[in-house]
Design a protein around this motif. Sequence first.
Motif, PDB file in Angstrom:
ATOM      1  N   LYS A 192      91.150  58.033  43.212  1.00  0.00           N
ATOM      2  CA  LYS A 192      91.308  59.247  44.013  1.00  0.00           C
ATOM      3  C   LYS A 192      91.399  60.418  43.047  1.00  0.00           C
ATOM      4  O   LYS A 192      92.291  60.475  42.188  1.00  0.00           O
ATOM      5  CB  LYS A 192      92.569  59.157  44.868  1.00  0.00           C
ATOM      6  CG  LYS A 192      92.716  60.253  45.897  1.00  0.00           C
ATOM      7  CD  LYS A 192      93.832  59.919  46.882  1.00  0.00           C
ATOM      8  CE  LYS A 192      93.467  58.697  47.713  1.00  0.00           C
ATOM      9  NZ  LYS A 192      94.534  58.342  48.677  1.00  0.00           N
ATOM     10  N   GLY A 208      92.502  63.570  42.161  1.00  0.00           N
ATOM     11  CA  GLY A 208      93.478  64.576  42.547  1.00  0.00           C
ATOM     12  C   GLY A 208      94.239  64.145  43.784  1.00  0.00           C
ATOM     13  O   GLY A 208      93.856  63.207  44.495  1.00  0.00           O
ATOM     14  N   GLU A 209      95.350  64.811  44.054  1.00  0.00           N
ATOM     15  CA  GLU A 209      96.156  64.486  45.225  1.00  0.00           C
ATOM     16  C   GLU A 209      95.332  64.686  46.487  1.00  0.00           C
ATOM     17  O   GLU A 209      94.794  65.767  46.734  1.00  0.00           O
ATOM     18  CB  GLU A 209      97.407  65.359  45.266  1.00  0.00           C
ATOM     19  CG  GLU A 209      98.374  64.984  46.377  1.00  0.00           C
ATOM     20  CD  GLU A 209      99.647  65.799  46.333  1.00  0.00           C
ATOM     21  OE1 GLU A 209     100.464  65.667  47.253  1.00  0.00           O
ATOM     22  OE2 GLU A 209      99.816  66.582  45.369  1.00  0.00           O
ATOM     23  N   LYS A 210      95.206  63.618  47.281  1.00  0.00           N
ATOM     24  CA  LYS A 210      94.393  63.619  48.498  1.00  0.00           C
ATOM     25  C   LYS A 210      92.954  64.038  48.225  1.00  0.00           C
ATOM     26  O   LYS A 210      92.272  64.590  49.089  1.00  0.00           O
ATOM     27  CB  LYS A 210      95.023  64.531  49.560  1.00  0.00           C
ATOM     28  CG  LYS A 210      96.399  64.086  50.025  1.00  0.00           C
ATOM     29  CD  LYS A 210      96.941  64.990  51.115  1.00  0.00           C
ATOM     30  CE  LYS A 210      98.319  64.508  51.577  1.00  0.00           C
ATOM     31  NZ  LYS A 210      98.881  65.383  52.638  1.00  0.00           N
ATOM     32  N   ALA A 258      91.883  66.347  46.141  1.00  0.00           N
ATOM     33  CA  ALA A 258      91.732  67.801  46.027  1.00  0.00           C
ATOM     34  C   ALA A 258      90.858  68.224  44.850  1.00  0.00           C
ATOM     35  O   ALA A 258      90.293  69.322  44.869  1.00  0.00           O
ATOM     36  CB  ALA A 258      93.112  68.452  45.909  1.00  0.00           C
ATOM     37  N   GLN A 310      96.051  61.916  37.160  1.00  0.00           N
ATOM     38  CA  GLN A 310      97.067  62.938  37.350  1.00  0.00           C
ATOM     39  C   GLN A 310      98.479  62.485  37.043  1.00  0.00           C
ATOM     40  O   GLN A 310      99.423  63.167  37.408  1.00  0.00           O
ATOM     41  CB  GLN A 310      97.025  63.464  38.786  1.00  0.00           C
ATOM     42  CG  GLN A 310      95.917  64.439  39.040  1.00  0.00           C
ATOM     43  CD  GLN A 310      96.160  65.308  40.248  1.00  0.00           C
ATOM     44  OE1 GLN A 310      95.646  66.397  40.346  1.00  0.00           O
ATOM     45  NE2 GLN A 310      96.966  64.837  41.181  1.00  0.00           N
ATOM     46  N   HIS A 311      98.672  61.351  36.389  1.00  0.00           N
ATOM     47  CA  HIS A 311     100.023  60.907  36.045  1.00  0.00           C
ATOM     48  C   HIS A 311     100.534  61.765  34.893  1.00  0.00           C
ATOM     49  O   HIS A 311     100.664  61.319  33.742  1.00  0.00           O
ATOM     50  CB  HIS A 311     100.017  59.423  35.671  1.00  0.00           C
ATOM     51  CG  HIS A 311     100.063  58.522  36.862  1.00  0.00           C
ATOM     52  ND1 HIS A 311     101.188  58.373  37.645  1.00  0.00           N
ATOM     53  CD2 HIS A 311      99.112  57.736  37.416  1.00  0.00           C
ATOM     54  CE1 HIS A 311     100.931  57.523  38.631  1.00  0.00           C
ATOM     55  NE2 HIS A 311      99.674  57.118  38.512  1.00  0.00           N
ATOM     56  N   TRP A 365     102.238  52.284  39.416  1.00  0.00           N
ATOM     57  CA  TRP A 365     101.994  53.434  38.545  1.00  0.00           C
ATOM     58  C   TRP A 365     101.570  52.993  37.146  1.00  0.00           C
ATOM     59  O   TRP A 365     100.631  53.534  36.577  1.00  0.00           O
ATOM     60  CB  TRP A 365     103.250  54.300  38.455  1.00  0.00           C
ATOM     61  CG  TRP A 365     103.552  55.068  39.710  1.00  0.00           C
ATOM     62  CD1 TRP A 365     102.710  55.320  40.742  1.00  0.00           C
ATOM     63  CD2 TRP A 365     104.802  55.703  40.032  1.00  0.00           C
ATOM     64  NE1 TRP A 365     103.336  56.061  41.712  1.00  0.00           N
ATOM     65  CE2 TRP A 365     104.628  56.321  41.291  1.00  0.00           C
ATOM     66  CE3 TRP A 365     106.029  55.809  39.388  1.00  0.00           C
ATOM     67  CZ2 TRP A 365     105.655  57.035  41.912  1.00  0.00           C
ATOM     68  CZ3 TRP A 365     107.044  56.519  40.001  1.00  0.00           C
ATOM     69  CH2 TRP A 365     106.859  57.128  41.257  1.00  0.00           C
ATOM     70  N   GLU A 411      98.065  51.743  37.198  1.00  0.00           N
ATOM     71  CA  GLU A 411      97.080  52.811  37.333  1.00  0.00           C
ATOM     72  C   GLU A 411      96.802  53.471  35.991  1.00  0.00           C
ATOM     73  O   GLU A 411      95.635  53.707  35.628  1.00  0.00           O
ATOM     74  CB  GLU A 411      97.564  53.843  38.350  1.00  0.00           C
ATOM     75  CG  GLU A 411      97.532  53.343  39.782  1.00  0.00           C
ATOM     76  CD  GLU A 411      98.101  54.330  40.779  1.00  0.00           C
ATOM     77  OE1 GLU A 411      97.902  54.129  41.997  1.00  0.00           O
ATOM     78  OE2 GLU A 411      98.753  55.304  40.352  1.00  0.00           O
ATOM     79  N   ARG A 456      94.162  70.812  35.602  1.00  0.00           N
ATOM     80  CA  ARG A 456      95.442  70.244  36.015  1.00  0.00           C
ATOM     81  C   ARG A 456      96.310  70.088  34.784  1.00  0.00           C
ATOM     82  O   ARG A 456      96.067  69.203  33.955  1.00  0.00           O
ATOM     83  CB  ARG A 456      95.237  68.892  36.702  1.00  0.00           C
ATOM     84  CG  ARG A 456      96.532  68.170  37.049  1.00  0.00           C
ATOM     85  CD  ARG A 456      97.250  68.793  38.235  1.00  0.00           C
ATOM     86  NE  ARG A 456      98.506  68.115  38.513  1.00  0.00           N
ATOM     87  CZ  ARG A 456      99.194  68.257  39.632  1.00  0.00           C
ATOM     88  NH1 ARG A 456      98.734  69.050  40.579  1.00  0.00           N
ATOM     89  NH2 ARG A 456     100.337  67.632  39.826  1.00  0.00           N
ATOM     90  N   ARG A 477      96.845  54.682  49.251  1.00  0.00           N
ATOM     91  CA  ARG A 477      97.802  55.763  49.034  1.00  0.00           C
ATOM     92  C   ARG A 477      97.991  56.112  47.561  1.00  0.00           C
ATOM     93  O   ARG A 477      98.490  57.178  47.228  1.00  0.00           O
ATOM     94  CB  ARG A 477      99.154  55.392  49.659  1.00  0.00           C
ATOM     95  CG  ARG A 477      99.105  55.312  51.175  1.00  0.00           C
ATOM     96  CD  ARG A 477     100.469  54.986  51.733  1.00  0.00           C
ATOM     97  NE  ARG A 477     100.464  54.928  53.189  1.00  0.00           N
ATOM     98  CZ  ARG A 477     100.627  55.980  53.967  1.00  0.00           C
ATOM     99  NH1 ARG A 477     100.812  57.171  53.425  1.00  0.00           N
ATOM    100  NH2 ARG A 477     100.594  55.868  55.278  1.00  0.00           N
ATOM    101  N   THR A 534      96.441  56.024  43.344  1.00  0.00           N
ATOM    102  CA  THR A 534      95.386  56.728  42.609  1.00  0.00           C
ATOM    103  C   THR A 534      94.234  55.822  42.217  1.00  0.00           C
ATOM    104  O   THR A 534      93.068  56.187  42.369  1.00  0.00           O
ATOM    105  CB  THR A 534      95.974  57.374  41.335  1.00  0.00           C
ATOM    106  OG1 THR A 534      97.009  58.288  41.713  1.00  0.00           O
ATOM    107  CG2 THR A 534      94.907  58.123  40.549  1.00  0.00           C
TER     108      THR A 534
END
Length: 324
Positions: free
Chosen positions: A28, A30-32, A34, A48-49, A82, A85, A123, A161, A163
């Motif tokens: 994924k 970005g968040e959702k 994005a 994005q961690h 996490w 990922e 980011r 849900r 990443t």
Amino acid sequence: MASTRVMDEDITLPETSQIRPSGVRYIKLGEKGALAETCIRQGIVILQHTEVPHELAANGDWDAIRGLLEARSPDTGTVTRWVNEVQAFYEPSLDTLWVTFHAGHLWWGFADPEVLPAPDTLRPGARFRRMRDGWRKTDLAGNALHTDRLSTQITRTAAFRGTICALPAANQLVRLINGEESPIVAETQRLRTAFEASLVDIIRSLHQNDFELLTDLIFHRLGWQRIGALGGLQADTDLVLVQPATGQRALVQVKSSASQDVVEDYGARFADAEGALPFLVCHSPAGALRPPAARSDMIIWQGEELARKVSEAGLVEWLLEHAA
């Protein structure tokens, strides 16, 4: 060289016969999602961690990373996800296939090994890898990978849900990108083609009245409505139809047999009916019929194509009952 369009830019890709990835990972962006548009446009894959220091991950110090993440969540399962990922982003094979979903398409590609800090404009604290040859949204034959045409076995991963995760239907996806047909689907297609071919002679055995009725039923089952009499003494058409959803009119001529000269004649008769779509339905054509010069938009149903329409309309039982 083959080319594909990525967002608003064209990029050139090397010809590829087939892909054989060692693994498939959904990510994924970005968040959702994005950052998906930006990542696809720039040809990168991003993680994005930001709470995990790049140095620890680059050195593979997963115990230290777990300790950091445990301070953020008391849930062991979440922490393990996490860590997995981050590890999946830093330690995949070069031939790991990355996939994501964006703007109604499935996108895929392979990433370079180097992990780099992302610029703050993208980011702050994130890191990225460049995609070799960018992101692609077509199979190797150039066919678009629209999500609404893909199996739910593949697209359901978009609801993940987290990443990064493994794709459960990895083999199915690889076949899809390679343009390889599923063995089960191929066999079913073969059997369907043979079945439809077997209907051709049965259709040819129908009396002309029954053949006209069958044609009327096909159009009715496919959403058309007759607005005139069936057959009879009409000079140029056996059926006048309307498609209620669009208001499109259709003029249909039903012939047991026809030559190309007959097709050309009907094309000339329909030449002035510009607001109506012409059809010619024939079960025993004299050679392969083609749309006439005067109406190149004429749709001709003949032979096995006509048999397929019978099958699609669910009229096989009716046909068997009315066969001579």
